[in-house]
Design an enzyme around this catalytic site. Sequence first.
Site, PDB file in Angstrom:
ATOM      1  N   GLU A 175      16.979   9.832   4.340  1.00 45.57           N
ATOM      2  CA  GLU A 175      17.734   9.298   3.207  1.00 45.57           C
ATOM      3  C   GLU A 175      17.536  10.142   1.954  1.00 45.57           C
ATOM      4  O   GLU A 175      18.481  10.381   1.194  1.00 45.57           O
ATOM      5  CB  GLU A 175      17.334   7.846   2.957  1.00 45.57           C
ATOM      6  CG  GLU A 175      17.838   6.897   4.038  1.00 45.57           C
ATOM      7  CD  GLU A 175      17.324   5.484   3.870  1.00 45.57           C
ATOM      8  OE1 GLU A 175      16.515   5.241   2.936  1.00 45.57           O
ATOM      9  OE2 GLU A 175      17.710   4.607   4.669  1.00 45.57           O
ATOM     10  N   HIS A 208      23.760   1.025   1.797  1.00 46.79           N
ATOM     11  CA  HIS A 208      22.842   0.052   2.396  1.00 46.79           C
ATOM     12  C   HIS A 208      23.442  -1.345   2.506  1.00 46.79           C
ATOM     13  O   HIS A 208      22.764  -2.270   2.959  1.00 46.79           O
ATOM     14  CB  HIS A 208      21.539  -0.014   1.587  1.00 46.79           C
ATOM     15  CG  HIS A 208      20.572   1.075   1.948  1.00 46.79           C
ATOM     16  ND1 HIS A 208      20.844   2.396   1.711  1.00 46.79           N
ATOM     17  CD2 HIS A 208      19.353   1.044   2.533  1.00 46.79           C
ATOM     18  CE1 HIS A 208      19.824   3.133   2.134  1.00 46.79           C
ATOM     19  NE2 HIS A 208      18.917   2.337   2.635  1.00 46.79           N
TER      20      HIS A 208
END
Length: 308
Positions: A175, A208
Amino acid sequence: MAALGGDGLRLLSVSRPERQPESAALSGPGPGLCCWVSVFSCFSLACSYVGSLYVWKSELPRDHPAVIKRRFTSVLVVSSLSPLCVLLWRELTGIQPGTSLLTLMGFRLEGIFPAALLPLLLTMILFLGPLMQLSMDCPCDLTDGLKVVLAPRSWARCLTDMRWLRNQVIAPLTEELVFRACMLPMLAPCTGLGPAVFTCPLFFGVAHFHHIIEQLRFRQSSVGSIFLSAGHLIGPVLCHSFCNYMGFPAVCAALEHPQKWPLLAGYALGVGLFLLLLQPLTDPKLYGSLPLCVLLERTGASETLLCS
């Protein structure tokens, strides 16, 4: 100026640094189109990262070991290919960073020790309240806790735990590579370094939201609690891993804790010290030269506040 005479004027002309023409650093389309290319590239990266999680069709929840292993494969492939997106962006915009791609993305040895230690220290200070709460609720004392942390058997168990590997290793590495190392160089010439630092977490946060759908689908939590825990502080990989370990601060639990007032004092002290130390511990001078500032200088952007 006349009092300087001819010699003084010649001295000024020699000492004044010549600014590199923007055409040398920006030889492609105009600034407006460059911004659209940058935003679209970041959006494509975010969609690719999230989409890679769902190429495997499964009715199992996200914490199932089989699901985690498959997602490891897909996100590692996407993350490994993500620097190619930065190369394509460079070709489309004509921007010449003046440094290597890896250096621009943050892979460099200069300033590596303060970069690893100081942000983590700052994050731990912010989490002073939750750390106090964790220590109060832990049945073992400090000595026993250190023995557990340093025991090879404990690390062996962690390395075979798919959820631990996902939360503490794979997720922070991939990420941060996609949403920071790749996106920040593409956004900074368009928005400036300051706005880019705050824009990258927006892509990260939107990416997310798929966790909300999964948790509602498997009825693992309510809508309210999901929105409170769907994101973490964005930082270097170590800070990211630490935040994943700590999770969202359990403020409600602290309010009902038997030692409520010391805990609340710890929460307040942590936030206060974080705000006090944020600027000195993130001073660019502590981390060596910043490749992003070189990129902004070559594209004609002015970032005196963050790059000075």
